[in-house]
Design an enzyme around this catalytic site. Structure first.
Site, short mmCIF file in Angstrom:
data_model
loop_
_atom_site.label_atom_id
_atom_site.label_comp_id
_atom_site.label_asym_id
_atom_site.label_seq_id
_atom_site.Cartn_x
_atom_site.Cartn_y
_atom_site.Cartn_z
CE LYS A 116 -65.73 -83.75 3.18
NZ LYS A 116 -66.41 -82.91 4.03
CE LYS A 198 -68.06 -89.61 6.98
NZ LYS A 198 -67.16 -88.71 7.65
CE LYS A 201 -71.66 -82.32 9.61
NZ LYS A 201 -70.28 -81.55 9.12
P1 ATP Z 1 -69.08 -84.23 5.66
O1 ATP Z 1 -70.49 -85.35 5.35
O2 ATP Z 1 -69.54 -82.92 5.35
O3 ATP Z 1 -67.81 -84.59 5.20
P2 ATP Z 1 -69.05 -85.17 8.41
O4 ATP Z 1 -70.34 -86.02 8.63
O5 ATP Z 1 -68.21 -86.35 8.21
O6 ATP Z 1 -69.11 -84.31 7.32
P3 ATP Z 1 -67.81 -83.60 10.38
O7 ATP Z 1 -68.12 -82.14 10.54
O8 ATP Z 1 -66.55 -83.51 9.27
O9 ATP Z 1 -69.05 -84.09 9.63
O10 ATP Z 1 -67.43 -84.30 11.57
C1 ATP Z 1 -67.66 -84.22 12.70
C2 ATP Z 1 -67.43 -85.33 13.77
O11 ATP Z 1 -68.19 -86.36 13.24
C3 ATP Z 1 -65.90 -85.80 13.38
O12 ATP Z 1 -65.27 -86.28 14.63
C4 ATP Z 1 -66.06 -87.21 12.65
O13 ATP Z 1 -65.23 -87.96 12.85
C5 ATP Z 1 -67.53 -87.78 13.40
N1 ATP Z 1 -68.41 -88.40 12.09
C6 ATP Z 1 -68.95 -87.85 11.12
N2 ATP Z 1 -69.54 -88.87 10.68
C7 ATP Z 1 -69.50 -90.01 11.46
C8 ATP Z 1 -69.89 -91.44 11.21
N3 ATP Z 1 -70.73 -91.85 10.36
N4 ATP Z 1 -69.93 -92.18 12.41
C9 ATP Z 1 -68.93 -91.67 13.35
N5 ATP Z 1 -68.57 -90.57 13.52
C10 ATP Z 1 -68.68 -89.81 12.54
#
Ligand code: ATP
Ligand code: LTN
Length: 332
Positions: A116, A198, A201
């Site tokens: 980040k 990964k 969002k």
């Molecule tokens: P950002 O993109 O803002 O870093 P994020 O998409 O990783 O956010 P979070 O709110 O940080 O989302 O995560 C919420 C939950 O979703 C966490 O338990 C995280 O491990 C899970 N998660 C996020 N992205 C994935 C993915 N691509 N595959 C599986 N689990 C995910």
């Protein structure tokens, strides 16, 4: 419903963007399975979201939306404590305290911080750095036994465990040491454009990400464009990251095994396969979307859920905080 013998589950999602099928399959879809046998707390972690700059009106809207998505995915507000992190000030309070028991070196090793920081070079703030100590506070406030998350959060969970054990060592048994719950089959959904990264969002490339609330047309189009390879066989293999990721999504929505999927698409091209993945995903999300549309139209109800959730959460948080204050030596 709630009792002392039941174990506790806690998890959180940031209202920092539109939620993806990664958030859904890796985290939210798994939450309802704990509702009956555990005391469950599912939190919208808005304090965490502001570690990256947010537009105030969007943050507020997404906070409602994340709560509505929890419920649309099957979390019943009477069986689970659903709440917003900033409504329970004990999170910030314990977060500060745990900052003082978390080492600079430990935080420096966190890969999410490194990622980040690279993505937000103009805003590498102290909150982004101490993010994992606040996450540890979220978890430890509720005597959490189990934390369902995607595999990307494993390192933060390990830190939370280390901080809990360190505190317990200094002051005697105070915190429950939590365990991660990582669903093997959906622990990391990958980007459709870059299947070694990964699905996230906050990815600026909208075509790489399928959102839970995307229309069927969008979903079909995004899967159609998904990066695969030139070998044209639907087979699960580490050297076929794109196809393997699509198979993971297809398996999650249909319940079919990889062998069944390979047989189903034997001798057929990627076109058919991608269309089937799109259909399965759109069909799987349709009821979530319908329920979301219903819930999001009723703000007053969502506010009631938030308020009652925060009251229940605060009750448990208060008990932990009074113990923590006493142990540390703060005057009562
Ligand atoms: P950002 O993109 O803002 O870093 P994020 O998409 O990783 O956010 P979070 O709110 O940080 O989302 O995560 C919420 C939950 O979703 C966490 O338990 C995280 O491990 C899970 N998660 C996020 N992205 C994935 C993915 N691509 N595959 C599986 N689990 C995910
Ligand atoms: N760090 C998590 C979100 C999060 C969380 C938590 C998850 C904040 N507090 C407590 C589980 C338990 C993330 O970025 N996905």
């Amino acid at each position: 419903m709630e009792n002392e013998i039941k174990k506790t589950v806690f998890s959180g999602v940031q209202p920092s963007g539109n939620l993806t099928i990664g958030n859904y399959l890796g985290a939210i879809k798994n939450f309802p399975r704990f509702s009956e046998e555990y005391n469950t707390f599912f939190c919208v972690v808005d304090l965490h979201a502001i570690t990256v700059r947010q537009v105030p009106a969007e943050l507020r809207r997404r906070t409602y939306e994340t709560l509505a998505l929890y419920m649309a995915a099957g979390l019943d507000a009477t069986k689970n404590t659903l709440f917003v992190q900033s409504h329970v000030p004990a999170h910030a309070e314990l977060g500060w305290i745990l900052d003082c028991y978390t080492m600079f070196g430990e935080l420096s090793r966190m890969t999410q911080f490194k990622d980040k920081s690279a993505k937000n070079a103009e805003n590498i703030n102290a909150g982004l750095f101490t993010y994992p100590a606040l996450m540890a506070a979220d978890i430890l406030l509720y005597k959490t036994d189990l934390v369902p998350v995607g595999v990307d959060q494993k390192q933060h969970l390990e830190l939370a465990r280390d901080v809990a054990m360190r505190f317990n060592q200094v002051y005697g048994e105070t915190f429950t040491v939590p365990e991660p719950f990582i669903s093997e089959d959906t622990m990391k959904i990958m980007s459709l454009a870059e299947p070694t990264a990964k699905m996230s969002k906050s990815d600026p490339n909208q075509n790489a990400v399928v959102y839970i609330l995307d229309t069927k047309d969008d979903i079909m189009r995004k899967f159609k464009r998904a990066v695969t390879d030139s070998d044209c066989t639907v087979r699960y293999s580490p050297d076929k990251a794109g196809v393997s990721n699509l198979m993971t999504v297809y398996r999650a929505f249909t319940g079919k095994s990889f062998e069944e999927i390979e047989r189903e698409f034997d001798g057929r091209g990627y076109g058919d396969f991608k269309a089937a993945v799109g259909e399965a995903c759109a069909d799987g999300l349709a009821p979530v979307r319908a329920e979301f549309d219903r819930l999001i139209a009723d703000k007053a109800y969502l506010e009631t859920v938030m308020r009652e959730g925060a009251e229940r959460a605060a009750y448990h948080a208060r008990k932990t905080m009074s113990k923590v204050r006493r142990k540390i030596g703060f005057v009562n």
